[in-house]
Design a protein around this motif. Sequence first.
Motif, PDB file in Angstrom:
ATOM      1  N   LYS A  29     -16.078 -28.658 -44.099  1.00 20.72           N
ATOM      2  CA  LYS A  29     -15.453 -29.279 -42.925  1.00 20.72           C
ATOM      3  C   LYS A  29     -15.467 -30.805 -43.038  1.00 20.72           C
ATOM      4  N   THR A  30     -16.564 -31.344 -43.543  1.00 28.24           N
ATOM      5  CA  THR A  30     -16.638 -32.801 -43.727  1.00 28.24           C
ATOM      6  C   THR A  30     -15.613 -33.262 -44.756  1.00 28.24           C
ATOM      7  N   LEU A  31     -15.516 -32.532 -45.853  1.00 26.53           N
ATOM      8  CA  LEU A  31     -14.522 -32.884 -46.871  1.00 26.53           C
ATOM      9  C   LEU A  31     -13.109 -32.800 -46.300  1.00 26.53           C
ATOM     10  N   SER A  32     -12.852 -31.783 -45.518  1.00 29.37           N
ATOM     11  CA  SER A  32     -11.530 -31.624 -44.909  1.00 29.37           C
ATOM     12  C   SER A  32     -11.194 -32.802 -44.005  1.00 29.37           C
ATOM     13  N   ARG A  33     -12.173 -33.268 -43.232  1.00 26.02           N
ATOM     14  CA  ARG A  33     -11.948 -34.431 -42.373  1.00 26.02           C
ATOM     15  C   ARG A  33     -11.662 -35.688 -43.181  1.00 26.02           C
ATOM     16  N   MET A  34     -12.097 -35.687 -44.424  1.00 26.79           N
ATOM     17  CA  MET A  34     -11.848 -36.821 -45.314  1.00 26.79           C
ATOM     18  C   MET A  34     -10.520 -36.676 -46.061  1.00 26.79           C
ATOM     19  N   GLY A  35      -9.787 -35.615 -45.770  1.00 26.01           N
ATOM     20  CA  GLY A  35      -8.490 -35.412 -46.409  1.00 26.01           C
ATOM     21  C   GLY A  35      -8.543 -34.617 -47.688  1.00 26.01           C
ATOM     22  N   VAL A  36      -9.671 -33.946 -47.931  1.00 32.14           N
ATOM     23  CA  VAL A  36      -9.829 -33.140 -49.146  1.00 32.14           C
ATOM     24  C   VAL A  36      -9.611 -31.672 -48.805  1.00 32.14           C
ATOM     25  N   GLU A  37      -8.646 -31.041 -49.452  1.00 32.93           N
ATOM     26  CA  GLU A  37      -8.474 -29.599 -49.295  1.00 32.93           C
ATOM     27  C   GLU A  37      -9.575 -28.894 -50.075  1.00 32.93           C
ATOM     28  N   VAL A  38     -10.149 -27.856 -49.470  1.00 36.59           N
ATOM     29  CA  VAL A  38     -11.280 -27.161 -50.077  1.00 36.59           C
ATOM     30  C   VAL A  38     -10.892 -25.742 -50.455  1.00 36.59           C
ATOM     31  N   ILE A  39     -11.212 -25.371 -51.685  1.00 31.61           N
ATOM     32  CA  ILE A  39     -11.144 -23.973 -52.106  1.00 31.61           C
ATOM     33  C   ILE A  39     -12.567 -23.436 -52.089  1.00 31.61           C
TER      34      ILE A  39
END
Length: 249
Positions: A29-39
């Motif tokens: 979720k933190t990565l997503s908020r930073m604009g990183v799509e997560v697999i």
Amino acid sequence: MSDYITAPNLPSRRIRLAVIDGRAKSVGKTLSRMGVEVIYTCRHHALYDAVSYHPDMVMHHLGGRDIVVAPDTDESFVYKLERHGFNVIAGKTFLSRNYPGDIAYNVARIGDIAFHNTRYTDRVLKCELEKRGVRLVHVRQGYAKCSICVVDEKAIITQDVGIAKKALQFGIEVLLVPPGNIKLYELDYGFIGGATGLISKKCMGISGNISLYDHRKEVLNFLHKKGISIVSLDCDEIVDIGSIIPLME
């Protein structure tokens, strides 16, 4: 516009896509908020629970679009990679629960060198590395990627004395930190490589709160010398999640 990362583990700018442990939802979720799509990974049926979702146990990014995965990796995870345009190459080694049957893909790539216990490296992965001119260096530690935090093409952080000695022989600067103080599901402790990953050329992500790490001062000073900052991706203790593996930037 996103590009595939050419040098594995070494993005040249802010990453846009990363693979992490399927249980590490807070980090994701933190990565997503930073604009990183997560697999998110799926559970590997043969591995013991502590590492059953760890990406560095089931895959190895060769650079660009090419990724080697264990042949018994969950098909839905493979599909997620292929949906992003990756060429997924099946390894030959079927993973099993106990060491060394679980380490075939846990290879640590730093520039044109890769560290692993070469007695157990998957033969397809070994061949693919050789084709790319990557020198595969033998170390006793089979969990090489778990054990190595890649800082840049000439610097690492590790808790493993054997890896530290071998890396120094190849002109790689090393910060050696004591073991412990990193959680791993159901086990005594995890590894610093499994808790970290570059999220840009000059920013390291860590799967927990760096202020809770006993050796934070040494780590922060070492990274500062390299012009690299660190971002805590969770507010709790640092957890080994099988590496944050950057794939696109």
